[in-house]
Design a protein around this motif. Structure first.
Motif, short mmCIF file in Angstrom:
data_model
loop_
_atom_site.label_atom_id
_atom_site.label_comp_id
_atom_site.label_asym_id
_atom_site.label_seq_id
_atom_site.Cartn_x
_atom_site.Cartn_y
_atom_site.Cartn_z
N THR A 1 0.84 -1.19 0.00
CA THR A 1 0.00 0.00 0.00
C THR A 1 0.88 1.24 0.00
O THR A 1 1.83 1.34 0.79
CB THR A 1 -0.91 0.02 1.24
OG1 THR A 1 -1.70 -1.17 1.27
CG2 THR A 1 -1.83 1.23 1.24
N SER A 2 0.56 2.18 -0.87
CA SER A 2 1.40 3.36 -1.01
C SER A 2 1.36 4.23 0.24
O SER A 2 0.39 4.23 1.00
CB SER A 2 0.94 4.19 -2.21
OG SER A 2 -0.41 4.62 -2.03
N GLU A 3 2.43 4.97 0.44
CA GLU A 3 2.54 5.88 1.57
C GLU A 3 1.54 7.02 1.40
O GLU A 3 1.40 7.58 0.31
CB GLU A 3 3.96 6.43 1.64
CG GLU A 3 4.22 7.39 2.76
CD GLU A 3 5.66 7.89 2.75
OE1 GLU A 3 5.95 8.84 3.48
OE2 GLU A 3 6.48 7.32 1.99
N PRO A 4 0.82 7.39 2.46
CA PRO A 4 -0.15 8.49 2.32
C PRO A 4 0.56 9.83 2.09
O PRO A 4 1.74 9.99 2.43
CB PRO A 4 -0.89 8.48 3.67
CG PRO A 4 0.06 7.83 4.62
CD PRO A 4 0.82 6.81 3.81
N ALA A 5 -0.16 10.76 1.52
CA ALA A 5 0.40 12.08 1.22
C ALA A 5 0.67 12.86 2.50
O ALA A 5 -0.04 12.71 3.50
CB ALA A 5 -0.57 12.86 0.32
N PRO A 6 1.68 13.72 2.50
CA PRO A 6 1.94 14.56 3.67
C PRO A 6 0.83 15.58 3.86
O PRO A 6 0.12 15.93 2.92
CB PRO A 6 3.27 15.23 3.33
CG PRO A 6 3.34 15.19 1.84
CD PRO A 6 2.66 13.92 1.42
N SER A 7 0.70 16.07 5.08
CA SER A 7 -0.35 17.04 5.37
C SER A 7 -0.14 18.35 4.62
O SER A 7 -1.10 18.98 4.16
CB SER A 7 -0.44 17.29 6.87
OG SER A 7 0.80 17.77 7.37
#
Length: 417
Positions: A204-210
């Motif tokens: 699963t891809s890393e979530p986007a930064p805030s």
């Protein structure tokens, strides 16, 4: 004397303080702008939720305590978080910052399976509520402590290569009814959740930064608007932009119109007045309500040594990000672009590129290199507090207090006689 874990140390200090206060009462002892620049600082509260102790495969009884940490993003927002390196301790005094997985300390060694860890975090507790997790994993008797333990064990399986024993290898525990546990075996629920998560996990891809401003460094000549810069954010609302370090600088959009807010993905530029000397400035972006997604990593600020933590649920935070803009009027090129030196600096700061995620379960622990469990994860064995040296200190203190009071009473009686 064996080294104390931080948890035992706190209890010991509390016990000593209690004894000192008691003895004092008995009359036997006489008592003797940088901050503003720190943005997006998170800290670990002391009120984490304890899960069950997990016992690992291998010789002996290698075990670790589990905790769903309370990671405070700011004064109003906090998220549950798990540790991703069983060998590191959490420093509750450390400042944490949101970071990409590739920026994690190299000694962690857990980047190879970051994609599987991200899947676990998004498909287990607390990202999924307990009822939903029970249904999906097929464990109707699962409770909160077991959900935390099973989730943390699955994370450590991928990040540190540890494993829980196979059901057949846990002896009598293999036939336990839900909720039962004998000796030091894992509970049936913890084992079942661990198996579900490790066997089902996908890349699963890393979530986007805030919030980020891209690129981090831009250079050019002061004769033209410098940029373009772009805000990337999870905020659904426009983001405020400002500049510091150049009084005459103005932030403009693509048409040259001054702007103070931009939306995610919108390009903007820094425009300088004519004949401004060569220099540099910081461009800031501020989001009032950015989302921190499950799977975002938090590490010690400025390289501080502390346990890397990974968010286990979504939270909302006021975020700030910045980019550095430099200019030189002596440059002969009128074009505006990121300079090779700036690109090299950005690449150097970002660290090594993230390896391709594996699609197979994490490695089994090697008998030649047993896992090292940090002191703050060493489980407190079955000794009650009064069976430890801390308990002995308290008992000794109470005994001294009693003796002191008795001596005072006896002395008063003698004076009266």
């Amino acid at each position: 004397m064996a080294a104390l874990s931080p948890r035992s140390g706190r209890r010991a200090r509390a016990a000593l303080a209690l004894v000192a206060a008691s003895l004092t009462a008995a009359g036997t002892i006489t008592p003797g702008t940088a901050a503003a620049a720190q943005q997006n600082i998170a800290r670990v509260d002391d009120n984490g939720i304890a899960g069950e102790v997990v016992h690992f495969a291998g010789e002996g009884d290698t075990a670790a305590s589990t905790t769903l940490f309370n990671l405070r993003l700011d004064g109003d927002s906090a998220v549950g978080a798990y540790c991703v390196d069983i060998s590191s301790e959490v420093d509750h005094e450390a400042a944490y910052i949101e970071a990409a997985w590739e920026d994690a300390p190299e000694e962690g060694g857990f980047l190879e399976y970051a994609a599987e860890v991200n899947w676990v975090l998004r498909h287990s507790y607390p990202s999924l509520g307990l009822d939903r997790l029970r249904t999906r994993a097929g464990i109707p008797s699962l409770d909160t402590e077991q959900a935390i333990a099973g989730t943390q064990a699955a994370i450590w399986h991928f990040s540190n290569g540890v494993s829980l024993p196979d059901p057949g290898g846990e002896g009598p525990a293999a036939s336990l009814e839900p909720g039962e546990r004998r000796g030091r075996a894992n509970s049936a629920e913890v084992r079942a959740l661990y198996s579900y998560l490790t066997e089902t996990a996908e890349s699963t891809s890393e979530p986007a930064p805030s919030l980020t401003v891209e690129p981090e460094r831009v250079s050019g000549t002061g004769a033209s608007p410098l940029g373009p810069l772009t805000v990337r954010t999870t905020s659904a609302e426009p983001v405020q932009v400002s500049v510091s370090g150049a009084e005459s600088a103005v932030i403009v959009d693509g048409s040259g119109t001054p702007v103070s807010v931009v939306r995610a993905g919108q390009e903007f530029f820094l425009r300088l007045e004519d004949e401004v000397p060569a220099g540099a400035a910081k461009v800031y972006a501020q989001a009032a309500k950015a989302k921190v997604e499950a799977g975002r990593l938090f590490i010690g600020k400025d390289g501080v040594s502390t346990q890397p933590l990974v968010a286990a649920e979504r939270g909302t935070v006021a975020a700030t990000a910045s980019a550095t803009v430099t200019w030189d009027l002596a440059s002969a090129s009128p074009s505006v672009a990121a300079s090779p030196s700036a690109e090299a600096a950005t690449e150097s700061e970002a660290g090594p590129s993230r390896p391709e995620a594996a699609t197979t379960p994490g490695p089994e622990p090697s008998s030649s290199s047993p896992v090292v469990i940090a002191n703050d994860k060493q489980p407190e064995r079955d000794l009650p507090l009064t069976g430890t040296w801390v308990g002995a200190i308290i008992i000794a203190g109470v005994t001294l207090v009693t003796a002191g009071v008795a001596a005072l009473v006896l002395a008063r009686r003698r004076r009266r006689n």
